[in-house]
Design a protein around this motif. Structure first.
Motif, mmCIF file in Angstrom:
data_model
loop_
_atom_site.group_PDB
_atom_site.id
_atom_site.type_symbol
_atom_site.label_atom_id
_atom_site.label_comp_id
_atom_site.label_asym_id
_atom_site.label_seq_id
_atom_site.Cartn_x
_atom_site.Cartn_y
_atom_site.Cartn_z
ATOM 1 N N ILE A 134 0.825 -1.323 -0.075
ATOM 2 C CA ILE A 134 -0.039 -0.033 0.009
ATOM 3 C C ILE A 134 0.943 1.163 0.038
ATOM 4 C CG2 ILE A 134 -1.700 1.452 1.517
ATOM 5 C CD1 ILE A 134 -2.757 -1.110 2.400
ATOM 6 N N ALA A 135 1.965 1.232 0.736
ATOM 7 C CA ALA A 135 2.870 2.424 1.055
ATOM 8 C C ALA A 135 3.400 2.508 -0.313
ATOM 9 C CB ALA A 135 3.694 2.139 1.983
ATOM 10 N N VAL A 136 4.117 1.594 -1.228
ATOM 11 C CA VAL A 136 5.008 1.541 -2.335
ATOM 12 C C VAL A 136 4.002 2.088 -3.431
ATOM 13 C CG1 VAL A 136 5.944 0.363 -3.937
ATOM 14 C CG2 VAL A 136 6.492 -0.076 -1.926
ATOM 15 N N LEU A 137 2.741 1.622 -3.498
ATOM 16 C CA LEU A 137 1.823 2.082 -4.590
ATOM 17 C C LEU A 137 1.251 3.595 -4.334
ATOM 18 C CD1 LEU A 137 -0.589 -1.337 -4.687
ATOM 19 C CD2 LEU A 137 0.818 -0.036 -6.577
ATOM 20 N N ASP A 138 0.744 3.885 -3.089
ATOM 21 C CA ASP A 138 0.654 5.140 -2.463
ATOM 22 C C ASP A 138 1.870 6.406 -3.128
ATOM 23 O OD1 ASP A 138 -1.456 6.998 -1.332
ATOM 24 O OD2 ASP A 138 0.029 7.170 0.175
ATOM 25 N N ALA A 139 2.850 5.900 -2.647
ATOM 26 C CA ALA A 139 4.081 6.677 -3.042
ATOM 27 C C ALA A 139 4.071 6.980 -4.409
ATOM 28 C CB ALA A 139 5.177 6.321 -2.366
ATOM 29 N N GLU A 140 4.118 5.936 -5.180
ATOM 30 C CA GLU A 140 4.547 5.736 -6.762
ATOM 31 C C GLU A 140 3.310 6.895 -7.454
ATOM 32 O OE1 GLU A 140 5.690 2.554 -9.558
ATOM 33 O OE2 GLU A 140 3.641 2.119 -8.554
ATOM 34 N N GLY A 166 11.028 8.309 -4.707
ATOM 35 C CA GLY A 166 11.587 7.856 -5.914
ATOM 36 C C GLY A 166 11.121 6.697 -6.405
ATOM 37 N N MET A 167 9.944 6.355 -5.858
ATOM 38 C CA MET A 167 9.330 4.866 -6.344
ATOM 39 C C MET A 167 8.907 4.688 -7.617
ATOM 40 S SD MET A 167 8.985 2.705 -4.006
ATOM 41 C CE MET A 167 10.342 2.818 -3.050
ATOM 42 N N THR A 168 8.835 5.859 -8.536
ATOM 43 C CA THR A 168 8.485 5.667 -10.006
ATOM 44 C C THR A 168 9.700 5.506 -10.503
ATOM 45 O OG1 THR A 168 6.734 7.686 -9.581
ATOM 46 C CG2 THR A 168 7.656 6.941 -12.021
ATOM 47 N N ARG A 169 10.763 6.029 -10.201
ATOM 48 C CA ARG A 169 12.313 5.817 -10.655
ATOM 49 C C ARG A 169 12.689 4.319 -10.354
ATOM 50 N NH1 ARG A 169 16.870 8.745 -12.262
ATOM 51 N NH2 ARG A 169 18.283 7.474 -13.223
ATOM 52 N N TYR A 221 3.105 -9.197 -5.866
ATOM 53 C CA TYR A 221 3.002 -8.712 -7.269
ATOM 54 C C TYR A 221 1.924 -7.402 -6.913
ATOM 55 C CZ TYR A 221 3.883 -12.926 -9.531
ATOM 56 O OH TYR A 221 4.503 -14.294 -9.883
ATOM 57 N N THR A 222 2.361 -6.287 -7.446
ATOM 58 C CA THR A 222 1.514 -5.022 -7.246
ATOM 59 C C THR A 222 0.986 -4.573 -8.707
ATOM 60 O OG1 THR A 222 3.428 -3.639 -7.644
ATOM 61 C CG2 THR A 222 2.789 -4.139 -5.331
ATOM 62 N N PHE A 223 -0.052 -3.742 -8.511
ATOM 63 C CA PHE A 223 -0.771 -3.551 -9.978
ATOM 64 C C PHE A 223 -1.017 -1.946 -9.714
ATOM 65 C CE2 PHE A 223 -1.672 -7.923 -8.986
ATOM 66 C CZ PHE A 223 -1.131 -8.329 -10.508
ATOM 67 N N PRO A 224 -0.401 -1.100 -10.194
ATOM 68 C CA PRO A 224 -0.520 0.171 -10.013
ATOM 69 C C PRO A 224 -1.631 0.937 -10.537
ATOM 70 C CG PRO A 224 1.783 -0.111 -10.895
ATOM 71 C CD PRO A 224 0.989 -1.421 -11.149
ATOM 72 N N GLU A 225 -2.123 0.493 -11.955
ATOM 73 C CA GLU A 225 -3.399 0.884 -12.171
ATOM 74 C C GLU A 225 -4.576 1.037 -11.191
ATOM 75 O OE1 GLU A 225 -0.880 0.189 -15.625
ATOM 76 O OE2 GLU A 225 -1.343 -1.213 -14.017
ATOM 77 N N THR A 226 -4.682 -0.166 -10.471
ATOM 78 C CA THR A 226 -5.866 -0.488 -9.553
ATOM 79 C C THR A 226 -5.394 -0.097 -8.093
ATOM 80 O OG1 THR A 226 -5.889 -2.401 -9.456
ATOM 81 C CG2 THR A 226 -7.043 -1.758 -11.273
ATOM 82 N N GLN A 227 -4.093 0.194 -7.799
ATOM 83 C CA GLN A 227 -3.756 0.308 -6.530
ATOM 84 C C GLN A 227 -3.837 -1.106 -5.714
ATOM 85 O OE1 GLN A 227 -2.374 3.806 -4.839
ATOM 86 N NE2 GLN A 227 -1.516 3.069 -6.881
#
Length: 561
Positions: free
Chosen positions: A265-271, A290-293, A376-382
């Motif tokens: 949740i933290a990774v996706l939220d930061a990104e 810098g999660m996007t990078r 596994y994380t899925f950025p589009e749907t958090q």
């Protein structure tokens, strides 16, 4: 819970019988799993037991070994220092670790930067067997890591230099990042991660040191299943990595399902916060930067299927894949069925007909002896799917469970029954030792060769810039016959008996599957467990050891008495 989350939960609940079948097929003590959707935990579940005696049920707070999922935290630690202006992603390693200068290719020392290390393109062979010995023994000291890496082979089997030309997975090189974090921050790596990441996120079930789990009874014991059907507790006493920050950074952390769902949740939220100005952060004062990078792709791994051309990419402790793709399972422990002979991953692709577009999976798998952890994380749907297991003798149950959950979460069509794939992997895994290690070991053994006086071999042998020692010892058995053993780098807990294999060749592999499992020797081929002594005029001058399947045997010179 909104309507979409509620519908997803119903689908996830309906697939629990399939996961129970995976649990039975893969014969693991436990599977623990959970799902995040639209930034909220909607499911947690455990099946089975956390111990080898099958006495104590696992739950969402049980602490499992993270293995290579530890790298996610290492790149996050570097990201924090980059955000503070204390590091740059393109900093050369020598700027902070000037002694890093591999012998085989001067460009590696001069040009390798932080990204090269995280994306596994330094070209250096991985010194796995020089870092992790039998029975989970940590076989070398953190302060020796750079000297060992400096001695690593840098060329492929065709004699070509690999630096930034080939992708070659290497935990030790990622471990250099821990030394850089310590150099720049002035803190131990474990303390930095705890104070700057774990505590701000409330991740109190994530272990960095012995003290974190010393009195904790809720641990998932890494297990192997013996021929009598009983589970055996694999020694994991070394895997607190207090004094070996590079191992901790590359594969030594532990955590629970609940903590790792919080992490996702933290990774996706930061990104999302870095890319979407309209996003309302879920976590206030999120420490991740810098999660996007960090999570973008830096090295392309080509697609291997004719129908879907999407490749996978590897970033900094994360891999990326756009669904549908046969590469979804490519980092899992289910490797036997993904080779050229079987290619099951091409037959069981999820979401061929209706995968929502775009749907990008960003994740990693951490495989240790007797343990696998998958994220596994899925950025589009958090969203996120997290799975863990404390057994892997009959396939990677965490991978199959994750795929079942992903399919249900997104209602992918057509519905793919993964059980036949799991059964195939389990069958191949059950016969792997006998067919690929024991059979060739026996075929090439020559027990009737003449054997010299075993005392000739006793002594210490040093290699890799004199940073690693093989100690050959002898003792008299009850039959008065001298028996030999090998100790890896003075670690007495790593001692293995040697048996005669051919003239001047001894093996620390015993032709018994239970022995191989309980000793937990990390080797892919039997060659890695042979020591070939060089005898000149009745004097042993050294030995050759092929410690890595990708490298030629290395010379260990005998230390003069």
């Amino acid at each position: 819970m909104n309507e979409e989350q509620d519908a997803a939960l119903r689908r996830l609940t309906s697939c629990l019988p399939q996961i129970q079948q995976i649990y039975s097929t893969c014969q693991t003590p436990s599977i623990t799993f959970g799902v995040v959707h639209h930034g909220r935990v909607i499911m947690t579940k455990s099946i089975g037991y956390r111990d080898s005696n099958l006495t104590f049920p696992a739950n969402e707070d049980t602490i499992y070994m993270l293995g290579s999922c530890s790298k996610m935290f290492t790149s996050a630690a570097v990201g924090i220092l980059v955000n503070e202006g204390k590091l740059s992603w393109t900093d050369r390693i020598q700027q902070n670790l000037p002694e890093f200068n591999p012998d085989g290719d001067p460009r590696i020392g001069q040009e390798t930067d932080i990204i090269d290390c995280f994306r596994h393109t330094t070209g250096l062979a991985s010194p796995t067997m020089l870092m992790v010995g039998p029975r989970g023994t940590i076989a070398s000291d953190a302060e020796d890591l750079i000297s060992i890496l400096n001695a690593m082979p840098t060329r492929n089997r065709n004699g070509e230099q690999r630096f930034n030309r080939e992708w070659l997975y290497n935990n030790a090189v990622v471990g250099l990042m821990a030394l850089i974090v310590e150099h720049v921050s002035g803190q131990r790596f474990a303390d930095f991660v705890r104070e700057r990441i774990l505590e701000p996120l409330g991740m109190h079930r994530t272990a960095m040191t012995r003290a974190d789990i010393e009195n904790d009874g809720n641990l998932a014991i890494p297990c192997t299943k013996l021929s009598n059907g009983q589970f055996y507790h694999l020694s994991d006493s070394s895997w607190r990595c207090d004094d070996h920050s590079p191992l901790l950074a590359g594969m030594g952390m532990r955590s629970s399902l609940n903590d790792m769902l919080t992490w996702c949740i933290a990774v996706l939220d930061a990104e999302r916060s870095e890319t979407d100005p309209n996003h309302k952060p879920i976590i206030s004062n999120n420490p991740l930067k810098g999660m996007t990078r960090i999570r973008r792709g830096y090295w392309t791994l080509p697609a291997d299927d004719p129908e879907f051309s999407k490749p996978a990419t590897y970033g900094m402790g994360w891999f990326r894949i756009d669904l549908p793709s046969s590469k979804l399972s490519s980092f899992s422990g289910n490797a036997l069925t993904q080779g050229k002979e079987h290619q099951c991953h091409l037959k069981y692709v999820l979401g061929k007909e209706n995968a929502p577009y775009p749907l990008t999976a960003v994740g990693h798998t951490g495989g240790m002896r007797g343990s696998v952890f998958s994220v596994y994380t899925f950025p589009e749907t958090q969203s996120a799917v997290v799975t863990a297991t404390n057994g892997r003798d009959f396939g990677d149950a965490s991978d199959f469970t994750a795929q079942i959950l992903i399919q249900a979460l997104y209602d992918l069509k057509p519905v793919v029954d993964l059980l036949p794939w799991a059964k195939k992997e389990a069958a191949l895994a059950a016969g792997f030792y006998r067919e690929h290690i024991e059979a060739p070991w026996k075929k090439n053994r020559r027990p009737n060769d003449p054997e010299r006086d075993r005392m000739l071999y006793v002594g210490n042998y040093r290699g890799f810039n004199n940073m690693f020692t093989l100690n050959i010892a002898a003792e008299n058995s009850p039959s008065a016959e001298v028996s030999l053993s090998v100790v890896f780098n003075h670690r007495l807990a790593s001692e293995c008996p040697l048996i005669f294999y051919q003239m001047d060749v001894y093996s620390f592999l015993q032709p018994d599957e239970d022995y191989a499992k309980t000793q937990a020797i990390i080797a892919k081929e039997y060659h890695q467990m042979l020591l070939k002594f060089q005898v000149d005029e009745e004097r042993v001058t050294g030995l050759w050891w092929q410690w890595d399947v990708e490298a030629e045997p290395d010379w260990f010179g005998r230390v003069k008495r």
